[in-house]
Design a protein around this motif. Sequence first.
Motif, PDB file in Angstrom:
ATOM      1  N   ASP A  83       0.811  -1.217   0.000  1.00  0.00           N
ATOM      2  CA  ASP A  83       0.000   0.000   0.000  1.00  0.00           C
ATOM      3  C   ASP A  83       0.843   1.264   0.000  1.00  0.00           C
ATOM      4  O   ASP A  83       0.353   2.337   0.385  1.00  0.00           O
ATOM      5  CB  ASP A  83      -0.922  -0.004   1.222  1.00  0.00           C
ATOM      6  CG  ASP A  83      -1.935  -1.134   1.169  1.00  0.00           C
ATOM      7  OD1 ASP A  83      -2.457  -1.405   0.078  1.00  0.00           O
ATOM      8  OD2 ASP A  83      -2.187  -1.763   2.224  1.00  0.00           O
ATOM      9  N   ARG A  84       2.079   1.152  -0.448  1.00  0.00           N
ATOM     10  CA  ARG A  84       2.902   2.359  -0.491  1.00  0.00           C
ATOM     11  C   ARG A  84       2.323   3.314  -1.531  1.00  0.00           C
ATOM     12  O   ARG A  84       1.690   2.887  -2.512  1.00  0.00           O
ATOM     13  CB  ARG A  84       4.359   2.002  -0.810  1.00  0.00           C
ATOM     14  CG  ARG A  84       4.645   1.655  -2.244  1.00  0.00           C
ATOM     15  CD  ARG A  84       6.092   1.162  -2.456  1.00  0.00           C
ATOM     16  NE  ARG A  84       7.055   1.845  -1.631  1.00  0.00           N
ATOM     17  CZ  ARG A  84       8.280   1.360  -1.347  1.00  0.00           C
ATOM     18  NH1 ARG A  84       8.663   0.191  -1.843  1.00  0.00           N
ATOM     19  NH2 ARG A  84       9.112   2.043  -0.591  1.00  0.00           N
ATOM     20  N   PRO A  85       2.501   4.619  -1.362  1.00  0.00           N
ATOM     21  CA  PRO A  85       1.917   5.596  -2.291  1.00  0.00           C
ATOM     22  C   PRO A  85       2.375   5.368  -3.728  1.00  0.00           C
ATOM     23  O   PRO A  85       3.522   4.985  -3.975  1.00  0.00           O
ATOM     24  CB  PRO A  85       2.429   6.933  -1.752  1.00  0.00           C
ATOM     25  CG  PRO A  85       2.715   6.681  -0.317  1.00  0.00           C
ATOM     26  CD  PRO A  85       3.195   5.268  -0.237  1.00  0.00           C
ATOM     27  N   MET A  86       1.463   5.601  -4.646  1.00  0.00           N
ATOM     28  CA  MET A  86       1.752   5.424  -6.062  1.00  0.00           C
ATOM     29  C   MET A  86       2.952   6.261  -6.488  1.00  0.00           C
ATOM     30  O   MET A  86       3.829   5.819  -7.233  1.00  0.00           O
ATOM     31  CB  MET A  86       0.510   5.796  -6.877  1.00  0.00           C
ATOM     32  CG  MET A  86       0.726   5.830  -8.380  1.00  0.00           C
ATOM     33  SD  MET A  86       1.155   7.499  -9.004  1.00  0.00           S
ATOM     34  CE  MET A  86      -0.404   8.337  -8.773  1.00  0.00           C
ATOM     35  N   GLU A  87       3.017   7.512  -5.989  1.00  0.00           N
ATOM     36  CA  GLU A  87       4.115   8.403  -6.369  1.00  0.00           C
ATOM     37  C   GLU A  87       5.466   7.836  -5.943  1.00  0.00           C
ATOM     38  O   GLU A  87       6.469   7.960  -6.647  1.00  0.00           O
ATOM     39  CB  GLU A  87       3.911   9.789  -5.751  1.00  0.00           C
ATOM     40  CG  GLU A  87       2.692  10.552  -6.261  1.00  0.00           C
ATOM     41  CD  GLU A  87       1.408  10.112  -5.590  1.00  0.00           C
ATOM     42  OE1 GLU A  87       0.324  10.612  -5.988  1.00  0.00           O
ATOM     43  OE2 GLU A  87       1.462   9.272  -4.667  1.00  0.00           O
ATOM     44  N   GLU A  88       5.475   7.199  -4.793  1.00  0.00           N
ATOM     45  CA  GLU A  88       6.712   6.613  -4.281  1.00  0.00           C
ATOM     46  C   GLU A  88       7.164   5.437  -5.148  1.00  0.00           C
ATOM     47  O   GLU A  88       8.355   5.311  -5.479  1.00  0.00           O
ATOM     48  CB  GLU A  88       6.503   6.162  -2.837  1.00  0.00           C
ATOM     49  CG  GLU A  88       7.750   5.675  -2.130  1.00  0.00           C
ATOM     50  CD  GLU A  88       7.468   5.332  -0.678  1.00  0.00           C
ATOM     51  OE1 GLU A  88       7.975   4.289  -0.221  1.00  0.00           O
ATOM     52  OE2 GLU A  88       6.735   6.095  -0.003  1.00  0.00           O
ATOM     53  N   SER A  89       6.213   4.588  -5.528  1.00  0.00           N
ATOM     54  CA  SER A  89       6.557   3.461  -6.399  1.00  0.00           C
ATOM     55  C   SER A  89       7.038   3.940  -7.765  1.00  0.00           C
ATOM     56  O   SER A  89       7.956   3.350  -8.357  1.00  0.00           O
ATOM     57  CB  SER A  89       5.356   2.530  -6.565  1.00  0.00           C
ATOM     58  OG  SER A  89       5.217   1.665  -5.455  1.00  0.00           O
ATOM     59  N   LEU A  90       6.447   5.010  -8.273  1.00  0.00           N
ATOM     60  CA  LEU A  90       6.895   5.557  -9.561  1.00  0.00           C
ATOM     61  C   LEU A  90       8.345   6.012  -9.489  1.00  0.00           C
ATOM     62  O   LEU A  90       9.157   5.732 -10.386  1.00  0.00           O
ATOM     63  CB  LEU A  90       6.006   6.726  -9.986  1.00  0.00           C
ATOM     64  CG  LEU A  90       4.682   6.399 -10.663  1.00  0.00           C
ATOM     65  CD1 LEU A  90       3.896   7.672 -10.913  1.00  0.00           C
ATOM     66  CD2 LEU A  90       4.914   5.651 -11.976  1.00  0.00           C
ATOM     67  N   LEU A  91       8.701   6.725  -8.407  1.00  0.00           N
ATOM     68  CA  LEU A  91      10.068   7.202  -8.244  1.00  0.00           C
ATOM     69  C   LEU A  91      11.037   6.034  -8.100  1.00  0.00           C
ATOM     70  O   LEU A  91      12.139   6.050  -8.673  1.00  0.00           O
ATOM     71  CB  LEU A  91      10.156   8.128  -7.027  1.00  0.00           C
ATOM     72  CG  LEU A  91       9.490   9.497  -7.173  1.00  0.00           C
ATOM     73  CD1 LEU A  91       9.515  10.240  -5.846  1.00  0.00           C
ATOM     74  CD2 LEU A  91      10.196  10.326  -8.255  1.00  0.00           C
TER      75      LEU A  91
END
Length: 215
Positions: free
Chosen positions: A150-158
């Motif tokens: 459930d980590r933030p989408m923005e974090e996974s993108l980076l």
Amino acid sequence: ALKFHKPGENYKTLGYVMTLHTMNLRKQHLEITGGQIHTRFLPEPNGIQHTGHAKAISFNFCYAKANNGICFLHFDDSNPEKKEAKFFTAIYNMVAWLGYTPYRVTYASDYFDQIYAWAVELICRGLAYVYHLQGEDYKGHNLLPSPWRDRPMEESLLLFEAMHKRKFPEGETTLRMKPVMEDGKMDSVAYQVKYTPHHCTGEKWCIYPTYDYTH
């Protein structure tokens, strides 16, 4: 061959999963193919083919030919560590020895840019995330949910971009998909870091899609 569905009518088979997009995609498919049968033989070029492969070769090429269709020879070369040039040649020669000529020879690596773009889209839709634990910590079925799920989408993108830019060593991070596989496997791996040159793309990529994700 008489027992097979007609082109574009596979949605009528038992167990087929319909979505809101199924009929629109069916229409697009029929427009592209003109209603012609398209099949493919899909080997992974990591060894010499056996009798089971010969059966798959014959089935796909014969079914297409019997229906005035075409058959592609499509090499799944998504893993650079297991591919050798001699296997590509041997597989092509076996197809020819059995009496068949592919309509076209294609490779999974032909689509690496598109496959990567789709991975980014999965992350943006909340359907994939970057995972940090070792592979041994996440084998089998019915496991506890990942602490990174459930980590933030923005974090996974980076983090996925960082994987692409060679900022992680092999085995430290993967991209995982949230949908559950038909066999019950949860969060299968979509991308892995591999610092191995690819026979077609050279050193352009250091992250490679898995077999599950590519298909």
